[in-house]
Design a protein around this motif. Structure first.
Motif, PDB file in Angstrom:
ATOM      1  N   SER A 105       0.836  -1.204   0.000  1.00 25.44           N
ATOM      2  CA  SER A 105       0.000   0.000   0.000  1.00 25.44           C
ATOM      3  C   SER A 105       0.869   1.251   0.000  1.00 25.44           C
ATOM      4  O   SER A 105       0.498   2.254  -0.605  1.00 25.44           O
ATOM      5  CB  SER A 105      -0.989  -0.006   1.166  1.00 25.44           C
ATOM      6  OG  SER A 105      -0.296  -0.029   2.366  1.00 25.44           O
ATOM      7  N   VAL A 106       2.062   1.169   0.636  1.00 25.19           N
ATOM      8  CA  VAL A 106       2.979   2.301   0.538  1.00 25.19           C
ATOM      9  C   VAL A 106       3.442   2.461  -0.906  1.00 25.19           C
ATOM     10  O   VAL A 106       3.434   3.566  -1.466  1.00 25.19           O
ATOM     11  CB  VAL A 106       4.186   2.105   1.480  1.00 25.19           C
ATOM     12  CG1 VAL A 106       5.242   3.163   1.210  1.00 25.19           C
ATOM     13  CG2 VAL A 106       3.743   2.159   2.918  1.00 25.19           C
ATOM     14  N   ARG A 107       3.799   1.326  -1.543  1.00 24.09           N
ATOM     15  CA  ARG A 107       4.230   1.403  -2.945  1.00 24.09           C
ATOM     16  C   ARG A 107       3.133   1.995  -3.830  1.00 24.09           C
ATOM     17  O   ARG A 107       3.385   2.858  -4.679  1.00 24.09           O
ATOM     18  CB  ARG A 107       4.582  -0.002  -3.463  1.00 24.09           C
ATOM     19  CG  ARG A 107       6.013  -0.410  -3.204  1.00 24.09           C
ATOM     20  CD  ARG A 107       6.298  -1.730  -3.899  1.00 24.09           C
ATOM     21  NE  ARG A 107       6.027  -1.667  -5.332  1.00 24.09           N
ATOM     22  CZ  ARG A 107       5.681  -2.716  -6.069  1.00 24.09           C
ATOM     23  NH1 ARG A 107       5.568  -3.908  -5.509  1.00 24.09           N
ATOM     24  NH2 ARG A 107       5.461  -2.589  -7.352  1.00 24.09           N
ATOM     25  N   GLY A 108       1.899   1.533  -3.596  1.00 24.07           N
ATOM     26  CA  GLY A 108       0.788   2.018  -4.406  1.00 24.07           C
ATOM     27  C   GLY A 108       0.591   3.516  -4.248  1.00 24.07           C
ATOM     28  O   GLY A 108       0.409   4.250  -5.221  1.00 24.07           O
ATOM     29  N   ALA A 109       0.671   3.989  -2.992  1.00 20.92           N
ATOM     30  CA  ALA A 109       0.443   5.413  -2.745  1.00 20.92           C
ATOM     31  C   ALA A 109       1.588   6.241  -3.312  1.00 20.92           C
ATOM     32  O   ALA A 109       1.357   7.291  -3.927  1.00 20.92           O
ATOM     33  CB  ALA A 109       0.307   5.656  -1.241  1.00 20.92           C
ATOM     34  N   VAL A 110       2.826   5.772  -3.132  1.00 20.62           N
ATOM     35  CA  VAL A 110       3.961   6.525  -3.666  1.00 20.62           C
ATOM     36  C   VAL A 110       3.873   6.596  -5.179  1.00 20.62           C
ATOM     37  O   VAL A 110       4.083   7.646  -5.794  1.00 20.62           O
ATOM     38  CB  VAL A 110       5.290   5.866  -3.213  1.00 20.62           C
ATOM     39  CG1 VAL A 110       6.465   6.466  -3.956  1.00 20.62           C
ATOM     40  CG2 VAL A 110       5.458   6.015  -1.722  1.00 20.62           C
ATOM     41  N   ASP A 111       3.505   5.466  -5.785  1.00 16.36           N
ATOM     42  CA  ASP A 111       3.382   5.415  -7.239  1.00 16.36           C
ATOM     43  C   ASP A 111       2.361   6.435  -7.742  1.00 16.36           C
ATOM     44  O   ASP A 111       2.639   7.235  -8.640  1.00 16.36           O
ATOM     45  CB  ASP A 111       2.961   3.992  -7.633  1.00 16.36           C
ATOM     46  CG  ASP A 111       2.536   3.890  -9.085  1.00 16.36           C
ATOM     47  OD1 ASP A 111       3.427   4.026  -9.939  1.00 16.36           O
ATOM     48  OD2 ASP A 111       1.335   3.699  -9.353  1.00 16.36           O
ATOM     49  N   VAL A 112       1.189   6.448  -7.112  1.00 15.51           N
ATOM     50  CA  VAL A 112       0.140   7.351  -7.600  1.00 15.51           C
ATOM     51  C   VAL A 112       0.517   8.803  -7.281  1.00 15.51           C
ATOM     52  O   VAL A 112       0.220   9.724  -8.054  1.00 15.51           O
ATOM     53  CB  VAL A 112      -1.231   6.940  -7.034  1.00 15.51           C
ATOM     54  CG1 VAL A 112      -1.479   7.508  -5.682  1.00 15.51           C
ATOM     55  CG2 VAL A 112      -2.341   7.348  -7.978  1.00 15.51           C
ATOM     56  N   ALA A 113       1.214   9.014  -6.146  1.00 12.81           N
ATOM     57  CA  ALA A 113       1.622  10.381  -5.798  1.00 12.81           C
ATOM     58  C   ALA A 113       2.635  10.893  -6.819  1.00 12.81           C
ATOM     59  O   ALA A 113       2.559  12.048  -7.260  1.00 12.81           O
ATOM     60  CB  ALA A 113       2.222  10.405  -4.396  1.00 12.81           C
ATOM     61  N   GLN A 114       3.573  10.023  -7.211  1.00 16.01           N
ATOM     62  CA  GLN A 114       4.560  10.433  -8.231  1.00 16.01           C
ATOM     63  C   GLN A 114       3.883  10.825  -9.529  1.00 16.01           C
ATOM     64  O   GLN A 114       4.187  11.833 -10.146  1.00 16.01           O
ATOM     65  CB  GLN A 114       5.542   9.298  -8.492  1.00 16.01           C
ATOM     66  CG  GLN A 114       6.668   9.242  -7.483  1.00 16.01           C
ATOM     67  CD  GLN A 114       7.538   8.026  -7.701  1.00 16.01           C
ATOM     68  OE1 GLN A 114       7.189   7.139  -8.479  1.00 16.01           O
ATOM     69  NE2 GLN A 114       8.659   7.979  -7.007  1.00 16.01           N
ATOM     70  N   ARG A 115       2.921   9.987  -9.928  1.00 18.36           N
ATOM     71  CA  ARG A 115       2.221  10.300 -11.183  1.00 18.36           C
ATOM     72  C   ARG A 115       1.475  11.625 -11.065  1.00 18.36           C
ATOM     73  O   ARG A 115       1.419  12.415 -12.008  1.00 18.36           O
ATOM     74  CB  ARG A 115       1.230   9.194 -11.514  1.00 18.36           C
ATOM     75  CG  ARG A 115       1.889   7.927 -11.982  1.00 18.36           C
ATOM     76  CD  ARG A 115       0.828   6.882 -12.263  1.00 18.36           C
ATOM     77  NE  ARG A 115       1.359   5.539 -12.116  1.00 18.36           N
ATOM     78  CZ  ARG A 115       1.915   4.850 -13.097  1.00 18.36           C
ATOM     79  NH1 ARG A 115       2.016   5.386 -14.286  1.00 18.36           N
ATOM     80  NH2 ARG A 115       2.370   3.637 -12.894  1.00 18.36           N
ATOM     81  N   ALA A 116       0.871  11.868  -9.869  1.00 18.85           N
ATOM     82  CA  ALA A 116       0.092  13.093  -9.709  1.00 18.85           C
ATOM     83  C   ALA A 116       0.992  14.324  -9.738  1.00 18.85           C
ATOM     84  O   ALA A 116       0.642  15.341 -10.331  1.00 18.85           O
ATOM     85  CB  ALA A 116      -0.682  13.041  -8.397  1.00 18.85           C
ATOM     86  N   PHE A 117       2.173  14.221  -9.099  1.00 17.88           N
ATOM     87  CA  PHE A 117       3.049  15.385  -9.004  1.00 17.88           C
ATOM     88  C   PHE A 117       3.892  15.588 -10.264  1.00 17.88           C
ATOM     89  O   PHE A 117       4.356  16.687 -10.525  1.00 17.88           O
ATOM     90  CB  PHE A 117       3.981  15.263  -7.797  1.00 17.88           C
ATOM     91  CG  PHE A 117       3.286  15.543  -6.489  1.00 17.88           C
ATOM     92  CD1 PHE A 117       2.444  16.629  -6.368  1.00 17.88           C
ATOM     93  CD2 PHE A 117       3.481  14.723  -5.380  1.00 17.88           C
ATOM     94  CE1 PHE A 117       1.803  16.898  -5.165  1.00 17.88           C
ATOM     95  CE2 PHE A 117       2.835  14.987  -4.176  1.00 17.88           C
ATOM     96  CZ  PHE A 117       2.003  16.079  -4.077  1.00 17.88           C
ATOM     97  N   SER A 118       4.106  14.512 -11.005  1.00 16.07           N
ATOM     98  CA  SER A 118       4.962  14.628 -12.182  1.00 16.07           C
ATOM     99  C   SER A 118       4.309  15.529 -13.233  1.00 16.07           C
ATOM    100  O   SER A 118       3.136  15.345 -13.565  1.00 16.07           O
ATOM    101  CB  SER A 118       5.210  13.239 -12.759  1.00 16.07           C
ATOM    102  OG  SER A 118       5.300  13.323 -14.153  1.00 16.07           O
ATOM    103  N   PRO A 119       5.070  16.512 -13.743  1.00 11.80           N
ATOM    104  CA  PRO A 119       4.478  17.435 -14.732  1.00 11.80           C
ATOM    105  C   PRO A 119       3.967  16.689 -15.973  1.00 11.80           C
ATOM    106  O   PRO A 119       2.952  17.070 -16.552  1.00 11.80           O
ATOM    107  CB  PRO A 119       5.648  18.355 -15.102  1.00 11.80           C
ATOM    108  CG  PRO A 119       6.643  18.199 -14.010  1.00 11.80           C
ATOM    109  CD  PRO A 119       6.467  16.828 -13.448  1.00 11.80           C
ATOM    110  N   ALA A 120       4.666  15.611 -16.362  1.00 15.83           N
ATOM    111  CA  ALA A 120       4.269  14.903 -17.577  1.00 15.83           C
ATOM    112  C   ALA A 120       3.050  14.021 -17.341  1.00 15.83           C
ATOM    113  O   ALA A 120       2.352  13.647 -18.275  1.00 15.83           O
ATOM    114  CB  ALA A 120       5.429  14.055 -18.081  1.00 15.83           C
ATOM    115  N   MET A 121       2.801  13.698 -16.077  1.00 17.90           N
ATOM    116  CA  MET A 121       1.701  12.827 -15.675  1.00 17.90           C
ATOM    117  C   MET A 121       1.653  11.539 -16.493  1.00 17.90           C
ATOM    118  O   MET A 121       0.806  11.368 -17.376  1.00 17.90           O
ATOM    119  CB  MET A 121       0.362  13.562 -15.790  1.00 17.90           C
ATOM    120  CG  MET A 121      -0.614  13.076 -14.759  1.00 17.90           C
ATOM    121  SD  MET A 121      -1.993  14.201 -14.549  1.00 17.90           S
ATOM    122  CE  MET A 121      -2.692  14.275 -16.167  1.00 17.90           C
TER     123      MET A 121
END
Lengths: 199, 97, 102, 326
Positions: A105-121
């Motif tokens: 669940s940590v991996r899942g949240a970090v993954d989605v957070a990275q995608r959300a914050f990444s400018p390229a999404m």
């Protein structure tokens, strides 16, 4: 003329019975409960609710005026709920699963957070289906709910024996991830599910 | 800027928004929503009236009044929504002939 | 020692807040309902878990820890269930509007 | 530290106002209801900041939770009646007659004047004028409970609370009559994930709701908050069609509706006499009497709120065409 429920059901396929009914049948098709199973489950609920009540009220005796009716009523809900097949949990599997679940669940949240914050999404969303071998009831529900907390997957719909999974990135190896999850849930419930190759 | 000033003005603003909505909104459901906003605004003002600078305890009487208000409001909302459902059904029947 | 615990608890709560922000950013930026549900269920779920953990560290009694754990557990289950139900409904609407078959 | 708290207050107040405006202006009705629910929860948060946890609990559970469920149910019904059930957005459900711009402006000006008056009155009011705090604090030892709000609700101002329960009773009678014979919109079907959720949580909600009720005598909580949480169990059972009301259940439901009012009034009359007036509980029994009333009132509140959600009286289903009474 006023529409009856049946007519509307025919008109709007989205809200009609077929799909959900299949889901219900899936729950009901499993082996019928042995006699006394409901009472056993009632007893288990009784103990669990009594514990919750006890901790909440710090085991004060005067609280039992309210506690006893509440615990009885809560446990009695077993008798109105639809029947579900029984299950038991293997302690070793549970510890294993809890640790693995925390990491995932940590991996899942970090993954989605990275995608959300990444400018390229970086998203490549899409649907895939997967047919688990788990029996109905608690193991399946556990499986469906855990999919949602794994990295990049969301259980979107149950269609017959298949679960339709929404993925943030369709390039990921869904079969391998869900196969692993299925094996772990099988271990958690002490089940014997044959391992599967990728289809 | 103390909390009572901030939230008191918030309550009045919410009440005003609800009042405008109740008078000007045309959708029935939205009018009910607007009246509910009015009641929350009034609740804000009462809760602020009960507030005392922290070490002191707040006045419990307005709190009890607001709780009473919330329960009365849900009763009124439920009746209003039932009327809307009935009315809409009647109108739909008229349209269908 | 109490200082260290306070510090860890504050760090956990701050980390939880970061994940809540990530969930909100995802909710605003992601293109469709399904992707947004990913952001809400996963990022906010971990955010809540971290905040609950941070508060539990400073709790004064076992009862308090138990209450926090209970809240976390039910919110986690409710969010997974809610995510699934919303996605199922979104697919029904998509089908009814003739968007994308499955 | 004070500055951080003020910043938080300002942010929260701004969000509350923005959400109030948004829920009235957004075009999709479903979005409006969702925004309203968020508005209600943030208001509850603001009331926690103003040290009013009881009010916050009641607002979150009844004012937002149950109200939101009622609004969504009504929206679903409107969509069903207007044949817009499968659509993604809920727009223009009730017929809209255009109102002349002049009328709208006149209304807005009128609202502005009222608001201005209210704001002036609020700002001009004496800061922290005498409240009832000292009176309540003085009388607390005689109230029988340790939590001031509960003492006010069930002892000092018990007449108000009795009338409140009567209002709830009146509402359920009205709703049953208004919707008599109305056909029900098809319930959204919920699959096995939902069933698993219900099996796991419903028993726990019963216990937690009762705990809130019990806790009310010494800490925030009480009959209304606990009753709303218990009503949630009824709502979920109704929504998932695990429980379907039948005509045969009406008698029991009626008893449950009046149970709270009856018990409340009954206790009030029984304790009177012998030099006491109604609601003047004998000191040594005050605690038990209050708990007894609260327990029975909670049952009534829970059943009544669930009935308000369900709507129409469960009368025997007529033949499908027989309902056509236009």
């Amino acid at each position: 003329m006023r529409k009856t429920a049946e007519q509307t059901a025919e008109q709007t396929p989205g809200h009609d019975a077929p799909r959900p009914v299949r889901a219900t049948q899936m729950v009901l098709r499993d082996t019928p409960l042995p006699p006394g199973a409901r009472w056993r489950r009632f007893a288990v609920k009784l103990v669990a609710l009594a514990l919750i009540w006890g901790v909440l009220t710090e085991f004060r005796l005067d609280a039992l005026y309210f506690g006893v009716p509440a615990i009885l009523l809560g446990a009695a809900l077993v008798f109105v709920m639809p029947v579900a097949p029984g299950w038991r949990i293997s302690p070793a599997g549970a510890v294993n699963f809890a640790l693995w679940f925390a990491v995932q669940s940590v991996r899942g949240a970090v993954d989605v957070a990275q995608r959300a914050f990444s400018p390229a999404m970086p998203l490549r969303p899409g649907f895939r289906s997967y047919a688990p071998d788990l029996p109905g009831g608690a193991p399946r529900v556990m499986f469906l709910n855990t999919i949602t907390l794994l990295p990049g997957t969301l259980s979107a719909e149950v269609a017959g024996d298949e679960v339709i999974v929404h993925m943030l990135d369709t390039r990921a190896d869904l079969e391998a991830d869900l196969g692993a999850l299925e094996a772990r849930i099988a271990a958690l419930f002490g089940l014997n599910v044959k391992s599967r190759g990728s289809t | 800027m103390t909390p009572d000033l901030i939230y008191g003005l918030t309550g009045i603003a919410v009440f005003a928004i609800g009042l405008v909505g109740a008078l000007c909104a045309q959708d029935r459901l939205r009018r009910v929503l607007a009246l509910k906003l009015c009641s929350v605004g009034a609740g804000f003002v009462l809760v602020v009236a009960a507030w005392r600078t922290p070490p002191a305890d707040p006045d419990p009487v307005p709190h009890a009044l607001v709780i009473t208000g919330i329960v009365v409001m849900i009763s009124a909302t439920a009746v209003a929504l039932a009327l809307i459902r009935r009315l809409q059904t009647l109108e739909a029947e008229d349209d269908d002939g | 020692m109490p200082d260290l615990i306070t510090f860890i608890s504050a760090a956990l709560i701050a980390a939880g807040a970061v994940f809540f922000i990530a969930g909100t950013v995802g909710l605003l930026r992601f293109p469709d309902t399904y992707c947004r549900l990913h952001a809400l269920t996963k990022a906010d779920g971990l955010g809540l878990a971290l905040i609950a953990l941070g508060i539990a560290l400073t709790a004064s009694s076992f009862g308090e820890v138990f209450r926090i754990a209970l809240i976390w557990f039910f919110v986690a289950v409710a969010s997974a269930t809610g995510g699934h139900l919303i996605a199922t409904h979104a697919r029904r609407v998509d089908r009814a509007e003739g968007k994308e078959g499955s | 530290m004070t500055d951080a708290a003020t910043l938080f207050d300002l942010l929260l107040a701004g969000s509350v106002i923005a959400l109030a405006i948004a829920s009235l202006t957004v075009r999709d009705m479903f979005a409006a209801i969702v925004l309203f629910v968020i508005f209600g929860l943030l208001s509850a948060l603001a009331w926690v900041r103003l040290s009013a946890p009881d009010v916050a609990l009641a607002e979150a559970a009844i004012g937002t939770g149950v109200t939101g469920a009622l609004l969504l149910k009504t929206l679903h019904h409107l969509r069903y009646v207007t044949g817009k059930l499968g659509e993604g957005q809920a727009r223009d459900l009730t017929p809209i007659a255009t109102v002349p711009a002049g009328v709208i402006w006149a209304n807005a000006a009128f609202c502005g004047m009222i608001t201005l008056g209210l704001a002036l009155a609020f700002l001009g009011a004496p800061q922290a004028g005498p409240g009832f705090d000292s009176l309540v604090a003085e009388a607390m030892p005689a109230s029988g409970v340790d939590h001031p709000v509960t003492a006010v609700l069930l002892n000092f101002r018990a007449y108000d609370t009795l009338m409140e329960v009567v209002v709830l009773l009146a509402a359920v009678i009205a709703v049953w009559q208004i919707e008599r014979g109305l056909s029900d919109a098809p319930a959204p079907a919920l699959g096995e994930v939902w069933q698993g959720f219900a099996r796991l949580t419903l028993p726990a909600i019963v216990v937690v709701g009762t705990y809130l009720l019990w806790k009310g005598s010494e800490a925030p909580g009480g009959a209304f908050q606990g009753g709303a949480v218990l009503a949630a169990v009824g709502l979920l059972l109704l929504l998932s069609r695990i429980y379907v009301p039948r005509p045969a259940h009406r008698g029991l439901a009626r008893w449950a509706f009046v149970l709270g009012t009856g018990a409340f009034a009954g206790v009030a009359l029984l304790v009177s006499g012998g030099g006491r007036v109604a609601f003047e509980y004998p000191a040594q029994h005050a605690y038990s009497l209050i708990l007894l009333i609260e327990g029975l009132v909670t049952i009534s509140i829970a059943v009544t709120l669930a009935a308000l959600f369900h709507g129409r009286e469960p009368v025997a289903a007529p033949a499908p065409e027989g309902r056509n009474d236009t």
